[in-house]
Scaffold this motif. Structure first.
Motif, PDB file in Angstrom:
ATOM      1  N   LEU A  81       0.914  -1.227  -0.056  1.00 51.25           N
ATOM      2  CA  LEU A  81      -0.047   0.021  -0.069  1.00 51.25           C
ATOM      3  C   LEU A  81       0.987   1.073  -0.040  1.00 51.25           C
ATOM      4  N   ALA A  82       1.940   1.155   0.754  1.00 49.50           N
ATOM      5  CA  ALA A  82       2.702   2.432   0.870  1.00 49.50           C
ATOM      6  C   ALA A  82       3.553   2.724  -0.464  1.00 49.50           C
ATOM      7  N   PHE A  83       3.943   1.423  -1.059  1.00 42.28           N
ATOM      8  CA  PHE A  83       4.476   1.689  -2.503  1.00 42.28           C
ATOM      9  C   PHE A  83       3.600   2.519  -3.715  1.00 42.28           C
ATOM     10  N   LEU A  84       2.021   1.786  -3.506  1.00 44.95           N
ATOM     11  CA  LEU A  84       1.325   2.456  -4.207  1.00 44.95           C
ATOM     12  C   LEU A  84       1.040   4.020  -4.190  1.00 44.95           C
ATOM     13  N   ALA A  85       1.317   4.465  -2.694  1.00 48.31           N
ATOM     14  CA  ALA A  85       0.778   5.981  -2.598  1.00 48.31           C
ATOM     15  C   ALA A  85       2.074   6.473  -2.381  1.00 48.31           C
ATOM     16  N   ARG A  86       3.409   6.048  -3.322  1.00 51.15           N
ATOM     17  CA  ARG A  86       4.661   6.692  -3.134  1.00 51.15           C
ATOM     18  C   ARG A  86       4.516   8.123  -3.684  1.00 51.15           C
ATOM     19  N   LYS A  87       3.671   8.567  -4.658  1.00 45.96           N
ATOM     20  CA  LYS A  87       3.466   9.666  -5.804  1.00 45.96           C
ATOM     21  C   LYS A  87       2.727  10.664  -5.097  1.00 45.96           C
ATOM     22  N   LEU A  88       2.279  10.599  -3.648  1.00 44.23           N
ATOM     23  CA  LEU A  88       1.377  11.748  -3.293  1.00 44.23           C
ATOM     24  C   LEU A  88       2.255  12.799  -2.716  1.00 44.23           C
ATOM     25  N   PRO A  89       1.651  13.854  -2.406  1.00 40.84           N
ATOM     26  CA  PRO A  89       2.487  15.121  -2.070  1.00 40.84           C
ATOM     27  C   PRO A  89       3.345  14.662  -1.003  1.00 40.84           C
ATOM     28  N   ASP A  90       4.792  15.508  -1.292  1.00 40.46           N
ATOM     29  CA  ASP A  90       5.780  15.202  -0.449  1.00 40.46           C
ATOM     30  C   ASP A  90       5.714  15.666   0.946  1.00 40.46           C
ATOM     31  N   ASN A  91       5.483  16.745   1.058  1.00 44.84           N
ATOM     32  CA  ASN A  91       5.632  17.636   2.479  1.00 44.84           C
ATOM     33  C   ASN A  91       4.831  16.882   3.684  1.00 44.84           C
ATOM     34  N   PHE A  92       3.496  16.376   3.348  1.00 48.55           N
ATOM     35  CA  PHE A  92       2.938  15.467   4.235  1.00 48.55           C
ATOM     36  C   PHE A  92       2.470  14.332   4.095  1.00 48.55           C
ATOM     37  N   ASN A  93       3.246  13.596   3.149  1.00 48.21           N
ATOM     38  CA  ASN A  93       2.880  12.252   2.641  1.00 48.21           C
ATOM     39  C   ASN A  93       3.916  11.348   3.396  1.00 48.21           C
ATOM     40  N   GLU A  94       3.368  10.506   4.105  1.00 42.21           N
ATOM     41  CA  GLU A  94       4.212   9.466   5.098  1.00 42.21           C
ATOM     42  C   GLU A  94       4.337   8.159   3.940  1.00 42.21           C
ATOM     43  N   ALA A  95       3.933   8.038   2.822  1.00 42.03           N
ATOM     44  CA  ALA A  95       3.758   6.809   2.285  1.00 42.03           C
ATOM     45  C   ALA A  95       5.308   6.272   1.964  1.00 42.03           C
ATOM     46  N   LYS A  96       6.322   7.413   1.598  1.00 37.66           N
ATOM     47  CA  LYS A  96       7.611   7.181   1.442  1.00 37.66           C
ATOM     48  C   LYS A  96       8.208   6.644   2.632  1.00 37.66           C
ATOM     49  N   LEU A  97       7.976   7.178   3.589  1.00 37.53           N
ATOM     50  CA  LEU A  97       8.438   6.879   5.061  1.00 37.53           C
ATOM     51  C   LEU A  97       8.074   5.704   5.498  1.00 37.53           C
ATOM     52  N   ILE A  98       7.069   5.038   5.177  1.00 34.62           N
ATOM     53  CA  ILE A  98       6.629   3.744   5.579  1.00 34.62           C
ATOM     54  C   ILE A  98       7.107   2.518   4.853  1.00 34.62           C
ATOM     55  N   THR A  99       7.117   3.249   3.316  1.00 32.46           N
ATOM     56  CA  THR A  99       7.970   2.292   2.386  1.00 32.46           C
ATOM     57  C   THR A  99       9.184   1.878   2.764  1.00 32.46           C
ATOM     58  N   PHE A 100      10.243   2.848   3.319  1.00 26.80           N
ATOM     59  CA  PHE A 100      11.479   2.596   3.668  1.00 26.80           C
ATOM     60  C   PHE A 100      11.444   1.679   4.929  1.00 26.80           C
ATOM     61  N   SER A 101      10.773   2.058   5.735  1.00 26.26           N
ATOM     62  CA  SER A 101      10.589   1.605   7.128  1.00 26.26           C
ATOM     63  C   SER A 101      10.256   0.022   6.896  1.00 26.26           C
ATOM     64  N   MET A 102       9.340  -0.314   6.090  1.00 25.89           N
ATOM     65  CA  MET A 102       8.986  -1.667   5.698  1.00 25.89           C
ATOM     66  C   MET A 102       9.980  -2.403   5.131  1.00 25.89           C
ATOM     67  N   LEU A 103      10.892  -1.780   4.300  1.00 27.59           N
ATOM     68  CA  LEU A 103      11.706  -2.467   3.512  1.00 27.59           C
ATOM     69  C   LEU A 103      13.092  -2.710   4.529  1.00 27.59           C
ATOM     70  N   ILE A 104      13.195  -1.875   5.432  1.00 30.68           N
ATOM     71  CA  ILE A 104      14.196  -2.212   6.393  1.00 30.68           C
ATOM     72  C   ILE A 104      13.843  -3.243   7.371  1.00 30.68           C
ATOM     73  N   PHE A 105      12.464  -3.408   7.809  1.00 30.39           N
ATOM     74  CA  PHE A 105      11.945  -4.408   8.698  1.00 30.39           C
ATOM     75  C   PHE A 105      11.951  -5.855   7.872  1.00 30.39           C
ATOM     76  N   CYS A 106      11.526  -5.710   6.449  1.00 31.79           N
ATOM     77  CA  CYS A 106      11.767  -6.888   5.945  1.00 31.79           C
ATOM     78  C   CYS A 106      12.907  -7.524   5.645  1.00 31.79           C
ATOM     79  N   ALA A 107      14.066  -6.828   5.599  1.00 35.55           N
ATOM     80  CA  ALA A 107      15.362  -6.972   5.011  1.00 35.55           C
ATOM     81  C   ALA A 107      15.948  -7.510   6.655  1.00 35.55           C
ATOM     82  N   VAL A 108      15.672  -6.872   7.602  1.00 34.59           N
ATOM     83  CA  VAL A 108      16.149  -7.338   8.934  1.00 34.59           C
ATOM     84  C   VAL A 108      15.518  -9.054   8.999  1.00 34.59           C
ATOM     85  N   TRP A 109      14.364  -9.095   9.056  1.00 33.22           N
ATOM     86  CA  TRP A 109      13.951 -10.523   9.372  1.00 33.22           C
ATOM     87  C   TRP A 109      14.121 -11.702   8.297  1.00 33.22           C
TER      88      TRP A 109
END
Length: 783
Positions: free
Chosen positions: A677-705
């Protein structure tokens, strides 16, 4: 014996098929039908007369005395038979014997002395006198058997009243085991008690074959055990053996060999001797002794058979051996000379206990062997009574010794030990290989006897026992460096006191502290545009779950217990499920807020706080159900891992692998949904969009586990727990930094950007047709 003349025959239509004896009173003829021998009703028993006919006589010199009860005796007064060639055309010649044996004659006189002593003592057999009849056996089994049958059937005068009745109540016989075997086999079925005074063969203890046989000398079974115990006592493991070529030597050595093999003793060689052997056979035995490397030799031979070899050993000056003697020659007269001592001094052996008997010497010098025999019949009653009482006799004699027979008819075994010594005798050492030192075991040398071996170190985890064999230590123990003692294995688990435990504890507390600080920052700046645009309620839930995630590793450190094992896995599963549920909620909020602001979307539903709480609770509730079922059905428990050599690793066994992977899998499913879901919402407005932050955090989470799995499987011991803690802390820090570090940066480092105008300004000139102010307002209202 045969049936008398004029005996009744079988009825018509029957034929005689055999004879049976009816209680010693008469012979009966067994008849069977000629028409059907299978029909039991056609079998009849018809009486035959009350007399038996004597077919032959055994004319031998005898010693006898009349008495109420007659005791028979057979002794080898002459020690050899003068053989005669039989033509089977005439009656055999009278038995002739030669070689008068003073010792055997003394045995016979001892029997007479004992019977007269009993007759003089009224307290033993009141109003009953004992008689005896003693015959010579010539040391021959054949003549012994003839003598026994004569004693069992001889009656006073020519008549037979009652017929076929044994005239003796018991028989004292014989000195040789072969002779005793013949007598016991023949007279045993007639329940005649037989007492031997010198037969030592262990085979005579077979109660099934010889139910009425007794003896007053211990069986060779006991002497073999005593000799084997003597060898074991001195630690001799490599010995030679010599035996006589007869039943005494062969059976005695066989019994001795069976016993010493139980103790690991090896027989280096076996020599055979006999008094009638030619000189070359004796010389071969001497050469065998000279070329062996043994220090101890057992001689299980009678004195007469051993004496030729003893003379040759002394002649060739073969010395330096420790001799072990059987009872047959240890007290013999001929070997006990100064000439023999140079080779046989220090010999060890056992002898049957002896003692002085009052009044025996005058009796032996006064008894005359020329009395006429006067036998008497013995009633059937006394046959049964004597046999019965012999089996159950138990009394104390005048020397204070208990007299009784065991179930095999043997008396208590008792020996005196004799050691030929001059003075200051020392026990020699006789081994093929020295005893293996502690920490090593025996390794058999190919082609060598079991007593010859090499010593090799024991394997790790094993120690040597008393039998010089390597035995494994118990599961909780491991061998020390010398392999002579099992020491407790080191207990290993991740503790708070070691450097690794201290470091992980500090990092865990630091993460929890940063989570609390971030919560306080969000509460303090909750009215600012950055906080409002990031959904403050879900952010606080997320920070709370991260706080619990950072504290979760503390349950993994320390000695595992039942409660900590159940807590560590369930806490891990629940806190991360809550954490990922909050991130999933934030992702859905971003997506739905964006959909509502699209001009073409007329049906998008506003995803408000109520819906956010529902999705977080539902997603967490599923994990709660999984954990409850896990704890109910097969919960985790403390366990010991023994696969490591020198240590025992204490860990928490998951109990149910299915439940454990179900918890991990559910967290993974939530993480993957949030990432998509975060990846699909990555092109939303930058200043107040958390989609990119969620994408990076989930990538780190999955990579760790994902990297956690191989590292977890390959890590040894307590490092397995450390890897799991590292994965928890890494993923928690990844979420904390990716989700909240940018917002804290704007709040503290770039406060000029923490305005609604600044947030909206970046996307004001975009021509995408979106109403960004409405998007911002939807984000704020969702929090």
């Amino acid at each position: 014996m045969r049936m008398g003349e004029g005996a009744p025959g079988c009825p018509s239509a029957t034929v005689p098929v055999g004879h049976i004896m009816d209680s010693w009173k008469q012979w009966n003829l067994l008849c069977s039908s000629q028409l059907s021998v299978e029909d039991s009703e056609d079998v009849d028993i018809c009486r035959v007369g009350d007399s038996c006919e004597l077919l032959g006589q055994f004319d031998m010199l005898s010693l006898s005395r009349v008495g109420d009860i007659i005791i028979g005796g057979i002794f080898p007064v002459f020690n050899r038979e003068v053989s005669h060639m039989s033509t089977f055309e005439s009656k055999p010649q009278r038995v002739t014997c030669a070689g008068f044996d003073l010792r055997a004659f003394r045995w016979a006189q001892m029997m007479i002395f004992a019977i007269e002593e009993i007759n003089r003592d009224s307290s033993l057999l009141s109003n009953i006198s004992l008689g005896y009849e003693i015959l010579d056996s010539c040391a021959s089994p054949t003549i012994t058997l003839r003598a026994a049958l004569t004693l069992a059937s001889r009656s006073e005068g020519k008549g037979w009243t009652p017929p076929c009745l044994p005239t003796i109540s018991a028989l004292i016989a014989e000195s040789g085991s072969s002779q005793s075997l013949a007598i016991a086999t023949t007279l045993g079925p007639f329940q005649v008690p037989i007492v031997s005074y010198f037969s030592t063969c262990a085979c005579l203890s077979n109660r099934a074959r010889f139910p009425t046989f007794f003896r007053t000398i211990p069986s060779d079974y006991f002497q073999a055990k005593a000799l084997a115990a003597l060898v074991r006592h001195f630690g001799w493991e490599w010995i030679g053996a010599i035996h006589s070529d007869n039943d005494y030597g062969r059976n005695g050595l066989l019994a001795f060999t069976e016993e010493v093999e139980k103790f690991g003793v090896c027989i280096a060689f076996v020599g055979t001797v006999l008094r009638t052997y030619p000189e070359d056979k004796i010389l071969r035995v001497v050469e065998m002794i000279k070329h062996s490397n043994v220090e101890v030799i057992l001689a299980f031979v009678p004195e007469g058979d051993f004496y030729p070899l003893m003379k040759e050993i002394v002649k060739q000056n073969v010395t330096g051996f420790q001799w072990i003697a059987s009872e047959a020659w240890i007290t013999a007269t001929r070997p006990s000379t100064p000439e023999m001592y140079q080779a046989f001094g220090g010999a060890l052996g056992f002898v049957v206990q002896k003692m002085a008997i009052p009044n025996l010497n005058p009796f032996l010098t006064a008894i005359s062997p020329y009395k006429d025999p006067n036998a008497a019949f013995v009633k059937e009653f006394w046959e049964i009574i004597v046999t019965y009482h012999l089996q159950r006799v138990k009394f104390m004699n005048q020397f204070g010794d208990y007299v009784f027979f065991d179930e095999n008819g043997d008396p208590p075994a008792s020996y005196d030990i004799i050691n030929w010594q001059l003075e200051n005798g020392q026990v020699p050492t006789s081994v093929c290989s020295n005893v293996c030192p502690k920490g090593t075991r025996k390794a058999q040398i190919k082609g060598k006897p079991a007593c010859c071996f090499d010593c090799i170190p024991c394997a790790d985890g094993t120690i040597t026992n008393s039998t010089a064999e390597c035995t494994p230590c118990l599961q909780d123990y491991w061998s020390n460096q010398r392999k002579d003692e099992c020491v407790p294995k080191k207990i290993e688990f991740l503790t708070y006191h070691e450097p690794m435990g201290i470091a992980l504890t500090i990092v865990s507390i630091l993460g929890a502290f940063l989570s609390l600080v971030t919560v306080m920052v969000f509460i303090h700046y909750r009215e600012t545009p950055v906080i409002k645009a990031s959904n403050s309620e879900l952010s606080c839930f997320l920070l709370f779950s991260l706080f619990l995630c950072f504290l979760c590793p503390l349950t993994f450190i320390g000695r595992p217990t039942v409660w900590t094992c159940m807590l560590r896995h369930t806490t891990f599963g629940l806190t991360f499920a809550l954490c990922i549920s909050c991130i999933l909620g934030k992702t859905i909020v971003v997506v739905t807020a964006f959909k509502v602001t699209q001009p073409s979307n007329k049906v998008a539903i506003k995803f408000g706080p109520a819906q956010q709480r529902v999705i977080v609770c539902c997603c967490t509730l599923i994990q709660i159900v999984i954990c409850v079922l896990w704890l109910k059905l097969n919960p985790p428990f403390p366990d010991k891992v023994f696969k490591y050599n020198k240590k025992i690793v204490l860990e928490c066994n998951t109990g149910s692998e299915v439940a454990f992977y179900a918890v991990l899998g559910y967290i993974g499913v939530l993480a993957v949904i949030s990432l998509v879901l975060a990846f699909l919402a990555r092109k939303l407005p930058d200043n107040f969009n958390e989609a990119k932050l969620i994408t990076f955090s989930m990538l780190i989470f999955c990579a760790v586990w994902i990297t956690f799995i191989p590292a977890y499987v390959s890590s040894p011991g307590k490092f397995t727990v450390a890897v799991e803690i590292f994965a928890i802390l890494s993923s928690a820090f990844g979420l904390l930094i990716c989700m909240f570090a940018p917002k804290c940066y704007i709040i503290f480092m770039r406060p000029e950007k923490n305005t609604k105008k600044q947030i909206m300004r970046k996307n004001a000139n975009k021509k995408d047709g979106l109403n960004y102010e409405d998007f911002y307002n939807n984000q704020v209202s969702s929090s």
